[in-house]
Enzyme design. Sequence first.
Site, PDB file in Angstrom:
ATOM      1  N   ASN A 167     -49.995 -27.840  20.566  1.00 55.27           N
ATOM      2  CA  ASN A 167     -50.357 -29.123  21.191  1.00 55.27           C
ATOM      3  C   ASN A 167     -49.205 -29.760  21.977  1.00 55.27           C
ATOM      4  O   ASN A 167     -48.918 -30.964  21.832  1.00 55.27           O
ATOM      5  CB  ASN A 167     -50.935 -30.087  20.153  1.00 55.27           C
ATOM      6  N   ASP A 177     -51.715 -23.185  17.804  1.00 54.15           N
ATOM      7  CA  ASP A 177     -51.765 -24.218  18.844  1.00 54.15           C
ATOM      8  C   ASP A 177     -50.706 -25.265  18.545  1.00 54.15           C
ATOM      9  O   ASP A 177     -50.770 -25.937  17.512  1.00 54.15           O
ATOM     10  CB  ASP A 177     -53.165 -24.850  18.820  1.00 54.15           C
ATOM     11  N   LYS A 186     -53.125 -25.081  13.667  1.00 55.07           N
ATOM     12  CA  LYS A 186     -52.168 -25.914  14.385  1.00 55.07           C
ATOM     13  C   LYS A 186     -50.752 -25.631  13.897  1.00 55.07           C
ATOM     14  O   LYS A 186     -50.536 -25.386  12.702  1.00 55.07           O
ATOM     15  CB  LYS A 186     -52.492 -27.391  14.162  1.00 55.07           C
ATOM     16  N   GLU A 224     -64.657 -22.041  21.496  1.00 55.74           N
ATOM     17  CA  GLU A 224     -64.018 -22.730  20.374  1.00 55.74           C
ATOM     18  C   GLU A 224     -65.079 -23.383  19.493  1.00 55.74           C
ATOM     19  O   GLU A 224     -65.821 -24.256  19.959  1.00 55.74           O
ATOM     20  CB  GLU A 224     -63.058 -23.785  20.949  1.00 55.74           C
ATOM     21  N   ASP A 234     -52.790 -33.454  14.705  1.00 53.75           N
ATOM     22  CA  ASP A 234     -52.135 -32.260  15.215  1.00 53.75           C
ATOM     23  C   ASP A 234     -50.662 -32.605  15.414  1.00 53.75           C
ATOM     24  O   ASP A 234     -50.198 -33.670  14.953  1.00 53.75           O
ATOM     25  CB  ASP A 234     -52.831 -31.733  16.485  1.00 53.75           C
ATOM     26  N   ALA A 235     -49.924 -31.730  16.117  1.00 51.07           N
ATOM     27  CA  ALA A 235     -48.473 -31.922  16.220  1.00 51.07           C
ATOM     28  C   ALA A 235     -48.115 -33.241  16.918  1.00 51.07           C
ATOM     29  O   ALA A 235     -47.052 -33.810  16.664  1.00 51.07           O
ATOM     30  CB  ALA A 235     -47.855 -30.733  16.952  1.00 51.07           C
ATOM     31  N   LYS A 236     -48.992 -33.751  17.772  1.00 45.76           N
ATOM     32  CA  LYS A 236     -48.690 -34.987  18.497  1.00 45.76           C
ATOM     33  C   LYS A 236     -48.562 -36.173  17.546  1.00 45.76           C
ATOM     34  O   LYS A 236     -47.884 -37.143  17.852  1.00 45.76           O
ATOM     35  CB  LYS A 236     -49.789 -35.271  19.539  1.00 45.76           C
ATOM     36  N   ASP A 242     -61.593 -27.297  30.483  1.00 43.38           N
ATOM     37  CA  ASP A 242     -62.590 -28.077  29.745  1.00 43.38           C
ATOM     38  C   ASP A 242     -63.493 -28.704  30.798  1.00 43.38           C
ATOM     39  O   ASP A 242     -63.037 -29.533  31.598  1.00 43.38           O
ATOM     40  CB  ASP A 242     -61.823 -29.114  28.926  1.00 43.38           C
ATOM     41  N   LYS A 258     -60.877 -38.685  23.914  1.00 47.45           N
ATOM     42  CA  LYS A 258     -60.280 -38.805  22.586  1.00 47.45           C
ATOM     43  C   LYS A 258     -59.208 -39.892  22.625  1.00 47.45           C
ATOM     44  O   LYS A 258     -58.355 -39.881  23.493  1.00 47.45           O
ATOM     45  CB  LYS A 258     -59.655 -37.468  22.173  1.00 47.45           C
ATOM     46  N   ARG A 259     -59.278 -40.801  21.693  1.00 50.47           N
ATOM     47  CA  ARG A 259     -58.288 -41.875  21.481  1.00 50.47           C
ATOM     48  C   ARG A 259     -58.372 -43.015  22.494  1.00 50.47           C
ATOM     49  O   ARG A 259     -58.256 -44.163  22.121  1.00 50.47           O
ATOM     50  CB  ARG A 259     -56.863 -41.330  21.438  1.00 50.47           C
TER      51      ARG A 259
END
Length: 375
Positions: free
Chosen positions: A206, A204, A175, A326, A24-26, A279, A60-61
């Site tokens: 991000n 999105d 995205k 989602e 994504d943009a990150k 979330d 995540k990550r």
Amino acid sequence: MPADSIRRVSLSSVTLPLRNAISDAKVFTGRQKPMTEVVFLFAEISTEQDQHGLGFSYSKRAGGPAQYAHAAEVAEGLIGEDPNDIGRLITKLQWAGASVGRSGLATQALAAFDVALYDLKAKRAGLPLAKLLGAHRDSVRTYNTSGGFLNASLDEVKERATRSLDEGIGAVKIKVGLPDNAEDLRRVRGVREHIGDDVPLMVDANQQWDRTTALRMGRRLEEFDLTWIEEPLDAYDVEGHARLTRTLDTPIATGEMLASVAEHERLIDGAACDIIQPDAPRVGGITQFLRLMTLADQRGLDLAPHFAMEIHLHLAACYPRETWVEHFDWLDPLFNERLETKDGRMLVPDRPGLGVTMSEQARAWTTESISFGQA
Ligand SMILES: [Mg+2]
């Protein structure tokens, strides 16, 4: 004496590999590497009367091993307890780990227990979780996210959008947040033209725009009649989000990165979005999510929970206003069951509890496990 008590608690750390590396943009701003896996913390709770609950949290990550380690430190506190007293049990576990706080990793570790206790309670009642909590509807509008990442070409994104719509998923999110704003606009225009004006479309960013870029891009995106612009700014920039929300016609959505009810309360109090995106695993489970829903509804916000549709479908069905869930197919290999989509909506399953069981594949991807109590 409780009618039933918790006999055994088992924890598993499961690494789910992703088919493609996801960006994504990150990633395009250099802040993160492409994502290749998601780490899940599963909690399984069994009682003397042979009732069972399954819950999960995820990261995540980074953070998976820490969530698992914290859960393993406090799990023993559930043994012998009445599984119906979810609020009391979660408070007990919070006190066991009080020095590491009530947000972030510690809270996310407890989420797996909280979800498992709700799953168990709903199964004992013979009800889907949404029915146990009190549903407003038996299906929720759904949109696809997994086809719209930035690692996919515009042609691939269009093809995935068509496939999603054919599968009964009613909307598409893509995205944005590329270093080249013109390229973002080209992709949005391409997808809008491809799916037509009647299909809801979201974008999105991000968190990768600064305030000036977000306002300028927000204005240029108005013509596409988007259902929302998601995470235009840093997740903790309440004031910046509030200004965009006041200024733009397109609704602003955010909240997925926040790690407690208290952090969401700042967004809600600051009138910083139109659509809140909590979330449940990230804010501490269903107990915390229900508090959040009350606060958000009170302030007139719409709700579109982030990720983990297996949990959020039930919660979104219980919000007084029409919601979104989602659609991500990433978690499919972890479970034996599939959620059904039809005419743009995801159907709440009629199976008791969450309505999912861990697959053999999830067992095979388990890297660590530990149990407490009696076998
Ligand atoms: Mg997002």
